[in-house]
Motif scaffolding. Structure first.
Motif, PDB file in Angstrom:
ATOM      1  N   ARG A  34       0.836  -1.208   0.000  1.00 25.51           N
ATOM      2  CA  ARG A  34       0.000   0.000   0.000  1.00 25.51           C
ATOM      3  C   ARG A  34       0.867   1.252   0.000  1.00 25.51           C
ATOM      4  NH1 ARG A  34      -3.334  -3.138   3.478  1.00 25.51           N
ATOM      5  NH2 ARG A  34      -2.307  -2.257   5.310  1.00 25.51           N
ATOM      6  N   LEU A  35       1.921   1.242   0.817  1.00 24.84           N
ATOM      7  CA  LEU A  35       2.830   2.388   0.858  1.00 24.84           C
ATOM      8  C   LEU A  35       3.486   2.628  -0.502  1.00 24.84           C
ATOM      9  CD1 LEU A  35       4.583   1.890   4.304  1.00 24.84           C
ATOM     10  CD2 LEU A  35       3.204   3.845   3.612  1.00 24.84           C
ATOM     11  N   ALA A  36       3.799   1.549  -1.200  1.00 27.92           N
ATOM     12  CA  ALA A  36       4.436   1.656  -2.515  1.00 27.92           C
ATOM     13  C   ALA A  36       3.434   1.996  -3.608  1.00 27.92           C
ATOM     14  CB  ALA A  36       5.155   0.347  -2.853  1.00 27.92           C
ATOM     15  N   GLU A  67       6.598 -17.603   2.757  1.00 27.43           N
ATOM     16  CA  GLU A  67       7.325 -16.454   3.297  1.00 27.43           C
ATOM     17  C   GLU A  67       7.968 -15.649   2.173  1.00 27.43           C
ATOM     18  OE1 GLU A  67      10.126 -18.055   6.106  1.00 27.43           O
ATOM     19  OE2 GLU A  67       8.562 -18.347   7.613  1.00 27.43           O
ATOM     20  N   ILE A  68       7.966 -14.343   2.308  1.00 27.39           N
ATOM     21  CA  ILE A  68       8.624 -13.484   1.347  1.00 27.39           C
ATOM     22  C   ILE A  68      10.130 -13.544   1.617  1.00 27.39           C
ATOM     23  CG2 ILE A  68       8.340 -11.414   2.780  1.00 27.39           C
ATOM     24  CD1 ILE A  68       7.963  -9.817   0.169  1.00 27.39           C
ATOM     25  N   PRO A  69      10.949 -13.745   0.598  1.00 25.37           N
ATOM     26  CA  PRO A  69      12.399 -13.764   0.805  1.00 25.37           C
ATOM     27  C   PRO A  69      12.911 -12.382   1.229  1.00 25.37           C
ATOM     28  CG  PRO A  69      11.812 -14.743  -1.318  1.00 25.37           C
ATOM     29  CD  PRO A  69      10.581 -14.084  -0.779  1.00 25.37           C
ATOM     30  N   TYR A  70      13.976 -12.366   2.019  1.00 21.28           N
ATOM     31  CA  TYR A  70      14.503 -11.105   2.522  1.00 21.28           C
ATOM     32  C   TYR A  70      14.840 -10.139   1.391  1.00 21.28           C
ATOM     33  CZ  TYR A  70      17.204  -7.518   4.760  1.00 21.28           C
ATOM     34  OH  TYR A  70      17.646  -6.291   5.175  1.00 21.28           O
ATOM     35  N   ALA A  71      15.520 -10.590   0.348  1.00 20.10           N
ATOM     36  CA  ALA A  71      15.933  -9.680  -0.729  1.00 20.10           C
ATOM     37  C   ALA A  71      14.727  -9.026  -1.398  1.00 20.10           C
ATOM     38  CB  ALA A  71      16.777 -10.428  -1.766  1.00 20.10           C
ATOM     39  N   VAL A  72      13.668  -9.777  -1.587  1.00 22.02           N
ATOM     40  CA  VAL A  72      12.449  -9.235  -2.196  1.00 22.02           C
ATOM     41  C   VAL A  72      11.782  -8.257  -1.231  1.00 22.02           C
ATOM     42  CG1 VAL A  72      10.207  -9.827  -3.175  1.00 22.02           C
ATOM     43  CG2 VAL A  72      12.177 -11.312  -3.592  1.00 22.02           C
ATOM     44  N   TRP A  73      11.742  -8.612   0.043  1.00 21.74           N
ATOM     45  CA  TRP A  73      11.175  -7.724   1.054  1.00 21.74           C
ATOM     46  C   TRP A  73      11.961  -6.406   1.100  1.00 21.74           C
ATOM     47  CZ3 TRP A  73       7.269  -6.272   3.829  1.00 21.74           C
ATOM     48  CH2 TRP A  73       7.441  -5.535   4.982  1.00 21.74           C
ATOM     49  N   ALA A  74      13.291  -6.510   1.037  1.00 16.85           N
ATOM     50  CA  ALA A  74      14.121  -5.311   1.087  1.00 16.85           C
ATOM     51  C   ALA A  74      13.817  -4.387  -0.091  1.00 16.85           C
ATOM     52  CB  ALA A  74      15.601  -5.700   1.107  1.00 16.85           C
ATOM     53  N   LEU A  75      13.638  -4.948  -1.271  1.00 16.23           N
ATOM     54  CA  LEU A  75      13.270  -4.134  -2.438  1.00 16.23           C
ATOM     55  C   LEU A  75      11.890  -3.514  -2.254  1.00 16.23           C
ATOM     56  CD1 LEU A  75      14.523  -6.283  -5.432  1.00 16.23           C
ATOM     57  CD2 LEU A  75      15.390  -4.055  -4.697  1.00 16.23           C
ATOM     58  N   LEU A  76      10.946  -4.297  -1.759  1.00 14.40           N
ATOM     59  CA  LEU A  76       9.600  -3.780  -1.533  1.00 14.40           C
ATOM     60  C   LEU A  76       9.640  -2.624  -0.533  1.00 14.40           C
ATOM     61  CD1 LEU A  76       6.559  -3.893  -1.992  1.00 14.40           C
ATOM     62  CD2 LEU A  76       6.447  -5.726  -0.288  1.00 14.40           C
ATOM     63  N   CYS A  77      10.424  -2.760   0.517  1.00 16.66           N
ATOM     64  CA  CYS A  77      10.559  -1.676   1.497  1.00 16.66           C
ATOM     65  C   CYS A  77      11.142  -0.426   0.863  1.00 16.66           C
ATOM     66  CB  CYS A  77      11.429  -2.125   2.669  1.00 16.66           C
ATOM     67  SG  CYS A  77      10.610  -3.298   3.759  1.00 16.66           S
ATOM     68  N   ASP A  78      12.102  -0.592  -0.020  1.00 14.30           N
ATOM     69  CA  ASP A  78      12.685   0.560  -0.704  1.00 14.30           C
ATOM     70  C   ASP A  78      11.638   1.238  -1.580  1.00 14.30           C
ATOM     71  OD1 ASP A  78      14.771   2.355  -1.338  1.00 14.30           O
ATOM     72  OD2 ASP A  78      15.368   1.162  -3.077  1.00 14.30           O
ATOM     73  N   PHE A  79      10.878   0.458  -2.349  1.00 11.48           N
ATOM     74  CA  PHE A  79       9.799   1.016  -3.164  1.00 11.48           C
ATOM     75  C   PHE A  79       8.769   1.743  -2.288  1.00 11.48           C
ATOM     76  CE2 PHE A  79      10.790  -2.391  -6.410  1.00 11.48           C
ATOM     77  CZ  PHE A  79      11.203  -1.514  -7.406  1.00 11.48           C
TER      78      PHE A  79
END
Length: 97
Positions: A34-36, A67-79
């Protein structure tokens, strides 16, 4: 109105990867989306998931099926504007929280 969504993501999920990094819940994944400003299909495309199965994978993360992989989560957080959580320095916005 962005702030309430930030509150639904545990701070420990916004840390650099470690062996005890807690995997975000489906609700936390949905909040970051939602934030992205992402839908399932736009998230899948932005995160580089396969065209045919990407949106389904996103639904599985949100539904707590996988579970969402860390690398994908990290990208999502950046977006989502939550910072580059993979960085170990204090320049990331999430480090100031």
């Amino acid at each position: 109105m962005v702030e309430p969504y930030k509150l639904t993501i545990r701070p420990e999920c916004l840390m650099s990867f470690s062996e005890d990094w807690p995997t975000p819940t489906g609700a936390e994944v949905a909040a970051a989306m939602r934030l992205a400003g992402f839908t399932g299909s736009t998230a899948a495309k932005a995160l580089g998931l396969k065209q045919k199965s990407g949106a389904r994978t996103v639904r599985k993360w949100i539904g707590n099926e996988v579970e969402i992989p860390y690398a994908v989560w990290a990208l999502l957080c950046d977006f989502a504007g939550l910072g580059q959580i993979w960085r170990h320095d204090d320049k990331s916005p999430s480090a100031a929280s």
